[in-house]
Design an enzyme around this catalytic site. Sequence first.
Site, PDB file in Angstrom:
ATOM      1  N   HIS A 107      -8.669  -5.440 -10.742  1.00 33.87           N
ATOM      2  CA  HIS A 107      -7.786  -5.633  -9.588  1.00 33.87           C
ATOM      3  C   HIS A 107      -8.603  -5.610  -8.310  1.00 33.87           C
ATOM      4  O   HIS A 107      -8.420  -6.443  -7.409  1.00 33.87           O
ATOM      5  CB  HIS A 107      -6.725  -4.536  -9.589  1.00 33.87           C
ATOM      6  CG  HIS A 107      -5.773  -4.581  -8.443  1.00 33.87           C
ATOM      7  ND1 HIS A 107      -6.119  -4.135  -7.169  1.00 33.87           N
ATOM      8  CD2 HIS A 107      -4.479  -4.986  -8.364  1.00 33.87           C
ATOM      9  CE1 HIS A 107      -5.075  -4.278  -6.365  1.00 33.87           C
ATOM     10  NE2 HIS A 107      -4.076  -4.795  -7.065  1.00 33.87           N
ATOM     11  N   GLY A 108      -9.483  -4.630  -8.173  1.00 31.15           N
ATOM     12  CA  GLY A 108     -10.423  -4.591  -7.070  1.00 31.15           C
ATOM     13  C   GLY A 108      -9.986  -3.801  -5.855  1.00 31.15           C
ATOM     14  O   GLY A 108     -10.808  -3.520  -4.979  1.00 31.15           O
ATOM     15  N   ASP A 109      -8.712  -3.430  -5.768  1.00 29.25           N
ATOM     16  CA  ASP A 109      -8.238  -2.665  -4.605  1.00 29.25           C
ATOM     17  C   ASP A 109      -7.027  -1.834  -5.007  1.00 29.25           C
ATOM     18  O   ASP A 109      -6.000  -1.840  -4.338  1.00 29.25           O
ATOM     19  CB  ASP A 109      -7.892  -3.608  -3.457  1.00 29.25           C
ATOM     20  CG  ASP A 109      -7.564  -2.875  -2.164  1.00 29.25           C
ATOM     21  OD1 ASP A 109      -8.041  -1.732  -1.992  1.00 29.25           O
ATOM     22  OD2 ASP A 109      -6.820  -3.428  -1.330  1.00 29.25           O
ATOM     23  N   LEU A 110      -7.159  -1.091  -6.096  1.00 30.29           N
ATOM     24  CA  LEU A 110      -6.002  -0.403  -6.649  1.00 30.29           C
ATOM     25  C   LEU A 110      -5.833   0.980  -6.026  1.00 30.29           C
ATOM     26  O   LEU A 110      -6.722   1.823  -6.102  1.00 30.29           O
ATOM     27  CB  LEU A 110      -6.131  -0.254  -8.165  1.00 30.29           C
ATOM     28  CG  LEU A 110      -4.856   0.215  -8.863  1.00 30.29           C
ATOM     29  CD1 LEU A 110      -3.770  -0.850  -8.756  1.00 30.29           C
ATOM     30  CD2 LEU A 110      -5.125   0.542 -10.320  1.00 30.29           C
TER      31      LEU A 110
ATOM     32  N   HIS B  93      -0.305  -0.092  -3.910  1.00 32.70           N
ATOM     33  CA  HIS B  93      -0.224  -1.340  -4.658  1.00 32.70           C
ATOM     34  C   HIS B  93       0.439  -1.169  -6.030  1.00 32.70           C
ATOM     35  O   HIS B  93       0.535  -2.128  -6.792  1.00 32.70           O
ATOM     36  CB  HIS B  93      -1.616  -1.955  -4.828  1.00 32.70           C
ATOM     37  CG  HIS B  93      -2.224  -2.372  -3.531  1.00 32.70           C
ATOM     38  ND1 HIS B  93      -3.590  -2.422  -3.315  1.00 32.70           N
ATOM     39  CD2 HIS B  93      -1.645  -2.742  -2.358  1.00 32.70           C
ATOM     40  CE1 HIS B  93      -3.822  -2.812  -2.087  1.00 32.70           C
ATOM     41  NE2 HIS B  93      -2.662  -3.010  -1.486  1.00 32.70           N
TER      42      HIS B  93
END
Length: 260
Positions: free
Chosen positions: A161-164, A168
Amino acid sequence: MVAGLSDEWGGTGWDSQARLVRGRWVDRRPRRPEVAVRLLTETRLMPWLAPRLPLPVPIPHVLHQEPLVVRHEVVVGEPLETFDAVGGRTLGAFLRALHAVDRAEAVRHGAPPPREALRERAATVKDFRTRVVPLLPDERRDAASALLDAVAALPARALVHGDLGPEHVLVRDGAVSGVIDFGDAHVGDPALDLAWALHDAPQAFAQAVAAEYGVAQELTERALLWHRLGPWHEVTYGLDTGDPDTVRCGLEGVLARLPA
């Protein structure tokens, strides 16, 4: 309910603005030119990825090219605020499924490949060395540099995901109902997606995530490195936007998370 959205362009995201349309659609447009590339990537990646995941996620399409606007159906829910074991197991199962998808197929559907993710990571680490380390007290700079060295050496082996974070992960009627904001998705280190859940969430939630996912000790240790790196982004964002309060808050976070 749809958290934080109205029929006016707004939102507090660093990368894009969003508005709710007729209670059903979310329209997003980039705040900066480079974000447009990420939004377009989502329109290729998410239709392929969504059926492979156990929770609803946004499936955007291009609504307007100039100026760029992408639209997706609302993923209903409010940001996660109650951290129980049931929610932890649900998120752990979601991340296990996400990280298990075929990474080569993910790249063919638009996800940035490992070499690109590693190149971007190297540029970010270099930027942190140049702009953040000099702002730290002299006696903490060695620990800061060691953290950057360790992060630079981490693997890139799964779609992430990269930005969890909890903002979010959505909840409806007491149950996790979806995951949003895949603009930073790429083939990278799966420990990145576990950083907040394992090291900044309440213990019962963290233990449930780890048990459902099947987290090994080495993965936990890598996730801690990513957790320690989180506030560094806040510092550079504050520097880029000329916001000294954000810089100060970010530096406090950097120092708080560095090992003694």
